[in-house]
Scaffold this active site. Structure first.
Site, PDB file in Angstrom:
ATOM      1  N   ASP A  30      13.392  -4.486  -5.487  1.00 54.69           N
ATOM      2  CA  ASP A  30      14.165  -5.474  -5.862  1.00 54.69           C
ATOM      3  C   ASP A  30      15.508  -4.924  -6.293  1.00 54.69           C
ATOM      4  OD1 ASP A  30      12.214  -6.536  -8.764  1.00 54.69           O
ATOM      5  OD2 ASP A  30      13.072  -4.496  -8.156  1.00 54.69           O
TER       6      ASP A  30
ATOM      7  N   TYR B  91      18.394  -3.142  -8.402  1.00 48.81           N
ATOM      8  CA  TYR B  91      18.437  -2.797  -9.975  1.00 48.81           C
ATOM      9  C   TYR B  91      18.921  -3.908 -11.023  1.00 48.81           C
ATOM     10  CZ  TYR B  91      19.167   1.695  -7.382  1.00 48.81           C
ATOM     11  OH  TYR B  91      19.151   2.859  -6.326  1.00 48.81           O
TER      12      TYR B  91
ATOM     13  N   PHE C  99      18.752   0.521  -2.942  1.00 47.45           N
ATOM     14  CA  PHE C  99      18.867   1.852  -3.147  1.00 47.45           C
ATOM     15  C   PHE C  99      20.580   2.286  -3.658  1.00 47.45           C
ATOM     16  CE2 PHE C  99      14.861   1.946  -1.153  1.00 47.45           C
ATOM     17  CZ  PHE C  99      14.203   2.631  -2.193  1.00 47.45           C
TER      18      PHE C  99
ATOM     19  N   HIS D 299       6.986   6.345  -2.315  1.00 46.84           N
ATOM     20  CA  HIS D 299       8.349   5.858  -2.923  1.00 46.84           C
ATOM     21  C   HIS D 299       8.934   7.045  -3.422  1.00 46.84           C
ATOM     22  CE1 HIS D 299      11.026   3.697  -5.242  1.00 46.84           C
ATOM     23  NE2 HIS D 299      11.022   2.496  -4.307  1.00 46.84           N
TER      24      HIS D 299
END
Length: 230
Positions: free
Chosen positions: A71, A73, A84, A196
């Site tokens: 999701d 920031y 990202f 991740h």
């Protein structure tokens, strides 16, 4: 953001793929909820005009690579609609720092100072979060509210394309989206999985995965042109 507003922001290729799911009552309820929460004083990120930005910068027929985040920031000034990525002048978050480190090791590139990934999106890298909004300071607050249907449809639309694409699925959450690729990606596409890039898991297999060089090798072999990951 009404259905009309949402669809209006999309390139034609994405509008055809996503308008049916944007018109569903569940999606309309989600958009109404976000409007109500903002009216009540809650801060929602990214701003409504940026929530579909991944689609506006990377039309469906231009997608070469899909990178999935979880999701947006949830800090002020960070989210701008691309997974990202952060705007110019914003401190680079830890997961993106690790992505930069892996690119440097994989491709021998210097680690860039900034964290704005718009130049990736403009080359055909779809930087897509599973949820397209979040409440300030509350990671995952809009998970399972309805965005997943929209982003499932987006991943499925890319997987249905005849042109070869690369799917980079980092972490268990992103890898659940493989259900939208399986059965479609057995032909032209390349699916790459890894842990991740967060500091909690990057050392368990994200570092050394070489997804960026592998993606470029695949794209060049299929006549689509490499991505400039610098």
């Amino acid at each position: 953001m009404t259905t009309h507003d949402s669809a209006r922001l999309l390139p034609d290729s994405w509008r055809r793929a996503l308008q049916p799911v944007l018109e569903r009552p569940e999606t309309q309820a989600l958009l109404a909820l976000l409007d109500a929460e903002e009216a009540a004083g809650k801060r929602i990120y990214p701003p409504r005009e940026s929530r579909l930005r991944a689609f506006t910068l990377t039309p469906l027929d231009a997608v070469k690579v899909v990178i999935l985040g979880q999701d947006p920031y949830h800090g002020a000034g960070q989210a701008h609609g691309l997974a990202f990525s952060v705007p110019d002048g914003v401190k680079v978050p830890p997961s993106l720092r690790n992505i930069r480190k892996e690119i440097a090791a994989d491709l021998g590139l210097a680690v860039p100072a900034g964290g704005n990934l718009e130049h990736w999106a403009e080359q055909g890298v779809l930087l897509l979060n599973t949820s397209l909004s979040v409440e300030e300071g509350k990671a995952g607050s809009h998970a399972k509210r309805g965005w997943e249907a929209v982003t499932d449809a987006a991943v499925a639309a890319v997987a249905a394309q005849a042109q070869p694409c690369v799917f980079m699925l980092w972490g268990a959450h992103a890898q659940k989206k493989a259900e939208q690729v399986d059965g479609r990606a057995q032909g032209p596409h390349l699916v790459l999985t890894a842990p991740h890039p967060s500091p909690l898991s990057a050392w368990t297999g994200f570092f050394g995965s070489r997804h960026f060089s592998r993606a470029n090798t695949f794209l060049q072999a299929n006549g689509r042109g490499a991505i400039d990951w610098s």
